[in-house]
Scaffold this active site. Structure first.
Site, mmCIF file in Angstrom:
data_model
loop_
_atom_site.group_PDB
_atom_site.id
_atom_site.type_symbol
_atom_site.label_atom_id
_atom_site.label_comp_id
_atom_site.label_asym_id
_atom_site.label_seq_id
_atom_site.Cartn_x
_atom_site.Cartn_y
_atom_site.Cartn_z
ATOM 1 N N GLN A 84 0.813 -1.224 0.000
ATOM 2 C CA GLN A 84 0.000 0.000 0.000
ATOM 3 C C GLN A 84 0.849 1.278 0.000
ATOM 4 O O GLN A 84 0.366 2.343 0.398
ATOM 5 C CB GLN A 84 -0.957 -0.003 1.202
ATOM 6 C CG GLN A 84 -2.145 -0.928 1.038
ATOM 7 C CD GLN A 84 -3.058 -0.531 -0.125
ATOM 8 O OE1 GLN A 84 -2.982 0.559 -0.676
ATOM 9 N NE2 GLN A 84 -3.920 -1.451 -0.512
ATOM 10 N N SER A 85 2.094 1.183 -0.464
ATOM 11 C CA SER A 85 3.010 2.330 -0.465
ATOM 12 C C SER A 85 2.447 3.544 -1.204
ATOM 13 O O SER A 85 2.046 3.443 -2.378
ATOM 14 C CB SER A 85 4.323 1.895 -1.128
ATOM 15 O OG SER A 85 5.077 3.027 -1.519
ATOM 16 N N ASN A 86 2.434 4.691 -0.525
ATOM 17 C CA ASN A 86 2.062 5.945 -1.190
ATOM 18 C C ASN A 86 3.128 6.367 -2.190
ATOM 19 O O ASN A 86 2.823 6.891 -3.255
ATOM 20 C CB ASN A 86 1.892 7.067 -0.160
ATOM 21 C CG ASN A 86 0.733 6.815 0.772
ATOM 22 O OD1 ASN A 86 -0.334 6.373 0.343
ATOM 23 N ND2 ASN A 86 0.923 7.080 2.057
ATOM 24 N N ALA A 88 5.099 4.430 -3.977
ATOM 25 C CA ALA A 88 5.022 3.624 -5.199
ATOM 26 C C ALA A 88 3.892 4.137 -6.087
ATOM 27 O O ALA A 88 4.069 4.329 -7.302
ATOM 28 C CB ALA A 88 4.819 2.150 -4.847
#
Ligand SMILES: *Cc1c(COP(=O)(O)O)cnc(C)c1O
Length: 352
Positions: A84-86, A88
């Protein structure tokens, strides 16, 4: 002021920059919370950096990172993060805007099932990013997971090179000196707005993870010599060398801007008291802070970073560490798409 805002701006113009976001982002007062808390509370809206609804702090970093990547002629960008990386997701967005191919190497964190396509993973799909996810290994040390994730990334880079692509490897979080230039300049932007409003913040609070954002802010603060204390609220336990790394990112950014200011680890103020029980894991104080901001001001915070950071600010006020009447800026770093992630990440925000 030691160095002028205008001089910093002139120096930044020498660096290549991709225009991705909408700047300056708004700075405005939170009247109802100011009254309740007995302080002068302002919010810096980097949740509104753009280019779409799901901006955040990584866009400021990516403007300088992508400027350099485009200038060097790369056609593909590979980066790393949690599922859920912002960072990325915002990298995939920036790539599309610039006509580059986004490749994301991700690890399951709180959300274990990568087939559960929600929140940022959904946005990555819509953006058509090439997404690779390493297997989840229970109880694996973080360093080992990162090693496996990078090995997977390097294997894909070899493949991409064989297919004739020029692939740039971007560190997770966009944490590099060049990325932090975005936040030295973001801090200068904040100070320019404060001057126009005739306010001088006593405190600036921000969520922090890799330290690239905080390091940049501290760089701006040291270069300009304003009176604020810049405080990072940790999103996770953070390594012991966090302060040193953040100071190095700060100094790298200042050097790129040919500023004489320099930081040591002692200039990096981070409070590790509010991330529990862990990164991407919801908490009662985070949930309460999200509800308070929404119900008093109609604004959305996120469960992973800004909710916990705001909980830290509230606690500093309640404990009297921030004196009544102080002027305080809460820097909203974005991440609000996590409100639509799984319950492992959001916690019971939808109840009561
Ligand atoms: C990545 C992120 C941070 C932390 O930024 P760093 O530069 O890694 O310290 C804070 N808030 C949000 C919403 C983020 O996505």
């Amino acid at each position: 002021m030691k160095e002028s805002i205008e001089l910093l701006k002139t120096k930044a113009q020498a660096l290549p920059r991709a225009r991705l976001g909408f700047f300056p982002t708004p700075l405005h007062r939170l009247d109802r919370l100011s009254e309740q808390l007995g302080i002068n509370l302002y919010i810096k809206r980097d949740d509104l950096t753009g280019m779409n609804l799901f901006g955040g702090n990584k866009i400021r970093k990516l403007e300088y990172l992508m400027g350099d990547i485009v200038r060097q002629g790369y056609d593909t960008v590979l980066t790393y993060g949690a599922v859920q990386s912002n960072h990325a997701m915002q990298t995939a967005t920036a790539c599309r805007r610039l006509g580059l191919h986004p490749v994301l190497c991700l690890n399951p964190c709180s959300e274990r099932d990568a087939r559960n396509v929600r929140a940022n993973l959904l946005l990555n799909r819509i953006l058509g990013a090439e997404v690779h996810v390493v297997d989840y290994v229970p109880d694996e040390p973080e360093a080992e997971m990162k090693r496996r994730r990078q090995a997977m990334g390097r294997a894909h880079m070899d493949e991409l090179a064989r297919a004739g692509r020029r692939c740039y490897e971007l560190p997770s979080g966009g944490a590099s000196a060049l990325g932090s230039v975005g936040y030295v300049m973001g801090y200068a932007e904040l100070m320019e707005q404060c001057q126009a409003l005739r306010i001088a913040p006593d405190y600036v609070f921000s969520a922090t993870g890799t330290g690239g954002t905080l390091g940049g802010m501290v760089g701006g603060h040291l270069a300009l010599g304003d009176r604020a204390r810049v405080i990072g609220i940790a999103d996770s336990p953070l390594d012991d060398d966090y302060e040193q790394n953040s100071a190095e990112l700060c100094n790298g950014a200042l050097a790129l801007l040919s500023s004489d200011a320099r930081a040591t680890a002692a200039d990096i103020h981070v409070d590790r008291g509010y991330y529990a029980p862990g990164y991407e894991q919801p908490s009662a104080i985070g949930t309460r802070a999200i509800h308070l901001m929404a119900r008093q001001e109609g604004l959305m915070l996120d469960p992973v970073y800004t909710g916990k950071a705001f909980a830290g600010l509230l606690d500093w006020v309640q404990q009297g560490k921030v004196k009544p009447g102080s002027t305080v800026v809460f820097w909203h770093t974005g991440g609000v798409s996590a409100l639509f992630a799984d319950r492992e990440i959001t916690g019971p925000i939808g109840e009561a």
